[in-house]
Design a protein around this motif. Structure first.
Motif, PDB file in Angstrom:
ATOM      1  N   ALA A   5       0.612  -1.462  -0.107  1.00  0.00           N
ATOM      2  CA  ALA A   5      -0.169  -0.082   0.135  1.00  0.00           C
ATOM      3  C   ALA A   5       0.867   1.491   0.080  1.00  0.00           C
ATOM      4  O   ALA A   5       0.349   2.271  -0.890  1.00  0.00           O
ATOM      5  CB  ALA A   5      -0.570   0.152   1.323  1.00  0.00           C
ATOM      6  N   ALA A   6       1.714   1.318   0.582  1.00  0.00           N
ATOM      7  CA  ALA A   6       3.154   2.437   0.609  1.00  0.00           C
ATOM      8  C   ALA A   6       3.296   2.185  -1.062  1.00  0.00           C
ATOM      9  O   ALA A   6       3.858   3.854  -0.821  1.00  0.00           O
ATOM     10  CB  ALA A   6       3.794   2.756   2.278  1.00  0.00           C
ATOM     11  N   VAL A  19       1.035   8.040  -5.471  1.00  0.00           N
ATOM     12  CA  VAL A  19      -0.036   9.032  -5.484  1.00  0.00           C
ATOM     13  C   VAL A  19       0.026  11.037  -5.111  1.00  0.00           C
ATOM     14  O   VAL A  19       0.253  11.861  -5.588  1.00  0.00           O
ATOM     15  CB  VAL A  19      -1.608   8.986  -4.151  1.00  0.00           C
ATOM     16  N   TYR A  36      -4.380   5.214  -7.926  1.00  0.00           N
ATOM     17  CA  TYR A  36      -3.348   4.209  -7.290  1.00  0.00           C
ATOM     18  C   TYR A  36      -3.827   4.554  -5.413  1.00  0.00           C
ATOM     19  O   TYR A  36      -3.658   3.698  -4.767  1.00  0.00           O
ATOM     20  CB  TYR A  36      -1.897   5.647  -7.413  1.00  0.00           C
ATOM     21  N   LEU A  37      -4.795   5.568  -5.569  1.00  0.00           N
ATOM     22  CA  LEU A  37      -4.834   6.128  -4.378  1.00  0.00           C
ATOM     23  C   LEU A  37      -6.231   4.581  -3.684  1.00  0.00           C
ATOM     24  O   LEU A  37      -6.354   4.110  -2.395  1.00  0.00           O
ATOM     25  CB  LEU A  37      -5.921   7.272  -4.019  1.00  0.00           C
ATOM     26  N   ALA A  88      -4.622   1.433  -3.335  1.00  0.00           N
ATOM     27  CA  ALA A  88      -3.697   1.506  -1.831  1.00  0.00           C
ATOM     28  C   ALA A  88      -4.762   1.395  -0.475  1.00  0.00           C
ATOM     29  O   ALA A  88      -4.255  -0.086  -0.267  1.00  0.00           O
ATOM     30  CB  ALA A  88      -2.871   2.410  -1.872  1.00  0.00           C
ATOM     31  N   THR A  89      -5.878   1.648  -0.803  1.00  0.00           N
ATOM     32  CA  THR A  89      -6.336   1.343   0.204  1.00  0.00           C
ATOM     33  C   THR A  89      -7.149   0.376   0.111  1.00  0.00           C
ATOM     34  O   THR A  89      -7.380  -0.684   0.820  1.00  0.00           O
ATOM     35  CB  THR A  89      -8.350   2.488  -0.440  1.00  0.00           C
ATOM     36  N   TRP A 149      -3.702  -2.420   1.576  1.00  0.00           N
ATOM     37  CA  TRP A 149      -3.710  -2.652   2.744  1.00  0.00           C
ATOM     38  C   TRP A 149      -4.716  -2.966   3.609  1.00  0.00           C
ATOM     39  O   TRP A 149      -4.597  -3.610   4.337  1.00  0.00           O
ATOM     40  CB  TRP A 149      -4.361  -0.578   3.139  1.00  0.00           C
ATOM     41  N   LEU A 164       0.873   4.765  -2.301  1.00  0.00           N
ATOM     42  CA  LEU A 164       0.868   5.977  -1.772  1.00  0.00           C
ATOM     43  C   LEU A 164       1.608   6.533  -2.742  1.00  0.00           C
ATOM     44  O   LEU A 164       1.521   7.553  -2.310  1.00  0.00           O
ATOM     45  CB  LEU A 164       0.456   5.683  -0.337  1.00  0.00           C
TER      46      LEU A 164
END
Length: 400
Positions: free
Chosen positions: A86-87, A93, A185-186, A189-190, A193, A90
């Protein structure tokens, strides 16, 4: 030796991290496909930068992004998995946000945006491989890694096609594509995660980080720098040869690139499963032999001249793609099999360093060799790749 003899879609999705994670990979790849092929165009047309300045900024971003890999490896070895994935999404992003906020003519802000995009692009492969290695084992893990690559290539291809269709909108379309990429991307990532994959118990750090790598991997890492050149053959070497040496239509280059993508998407998993009856090291060495044969085939094809040269190059590119598929299906799998669990993250990080370095230098090497003739380009690649295959084959007595 355990082998994977069937492709079971549900089991493959589960071994790849589950449905949500698969959706995250698809969304991330789609967003990447929307922007990455046109990032140079964004710098030139939207920001008004010169092509050399834009290219240098992008290259610096990729190379400096590799500096983050030791930290990523240590983070993974503390047990983090989906958090690191996820990082890596992010941070991209943030890169897209900086890109959208960059005023025209500001090359350093563009370079900073490229740096954050580069960090995410470099960190993601190691984090993804570590996550898959945590939820899947043995040959099922190999198939899951192959499925992830096929899915990613499909998403990249679809994203690039959508972006190409939108380019008629000019600079406004490019800015819109960048914004959609950031949102993708956001969202990815969500989703990544939310999977909450963690290695329990957390792997303790090795007392001596120099000895904490997988055993007998020096030849593998060195060979990987050469092997990874194959990934830039369809995008850089073949268009250069077809247009400048064979004076062929750019349509040939586009057709080869599309065929490469389709073959990877459709054959990556079946070929990986088929070759699971052999040791990973043997398969990786075989990949080098197939790539070497394709490079020699390109040498022969370019000698045919303007008439039959382009069709022959296109035919040989299928062999090159097969070598790429065999390489991609065995290289990361071999690292995950060789690396002790406490240092899996660092082993994957070092492998990604070799991959990133090879991808960074290969365009310069290819473009430097090409003006000296086909023998210099394809002969050098063939010799280096065959030597790398030999080094992989003879390194170590074990054959995971």
């Amino acid at each position: 030796m355990a082998t994977t003899t069937k492709i079971r879609p549900r089991a493959l999705v589960r071994a790849s991290g589950g449905p949500r994670y698969a959706i995250a990979l698809a969304v991330d790849a789609l967003g990447t496909g929307l922007l990455r092929p046109f990032l140079l165009l964004y710098g030139v047309t939207v920001l008004g930068l010169s092509a050399p300045a834009t290219g240098i900024a992008m290259t610096v971003g990729i190379v400096v992004g590799l500096v983050c890999m030791p930290a990523v490896g240590r983070w993974l070895d503390q047990g983090a998995r989906s958090t690191v994935v996820a990082a890596s999404m992010l941070v991209r992003v943030l890169g897209v946000a900086l890109l959208l906020a960059t005023p025209a003519g500001h090359v350093w802000l563009f370079a900073t945006a490229a740096l954050f995009l580069g960090i995410g692009n470099q960190a993601w492969p190691a984090a993804h491989a570590a996550l898959v290695a945590t939820v899947a084992h043995g040959r099922e893990r190999d198939a899951a890694l192959a499925a992830g690559r096929a899915l990613r290539n499909a998403g990249l291809g679809v994203g690039a096609l959508l972006a190409t269709a939108c380019l008629a909108g000019g600079t406004t379309a490019l800015q819109a594509l960048a914004a959609v990429t950031g949102l993708a991307y956001l969202a990815a990532a969500t989703l990544a995660w939310s999977v909450h994959v963690h290695a329990y118990p957390a792997a303790p750090p090795a007392e001596d980080s120099d000895d904490g790598t997988a055993p007998r991997m020096r030849a593998l890492l060195g060979a990987n720098v050469i092997y990874v050149f194959c990934l830039n053959i369809p995008e850089i070497a073949l268009p250069l040869v077809l247009v400048t040496q064979l004076h062929a239509s750019p349509v040939w280059s586009a057709a080869i690139f599309v065929a490469n993508t389709v073959l990877v998407v459709t054959l990556q998993v079946p070929v990986t499963v088929l070759l699971s009856r052999f040791s990973r090291r043997t398969v990786l060495a075989l990949a080098g032999v197939v790539l070497t044969a394709s490079y020699l085939g390109f040498l022969a094809a370019t000698s045919l001249g303007d008439g039959w040269g382009a069709p022959a190059v296109a035919a040989v590119s299928v062999v090159c793609t097969l070598g790429e598929i065999i390489y991609a299906g065995s290289a990361t799998a071999l690292v995950t099999a060789l690396a002790p669990v406490p240092v899996l993250g660092r082993a994957l990080a070092r492998f990604q360093l070799s991959t990133g370095f090879g991808l960074a230098v290969s365009p310069a090497v290819i473009t430097a060799l090409a003006p000296h003739g086909s023998a210099a380009l394809w002969g050098s690649l063939a010799a280096a790749t065959l030597l790398s295959a030999f080094a992989v084959a003879v390194e170590g007595r074990s054959s995971p």
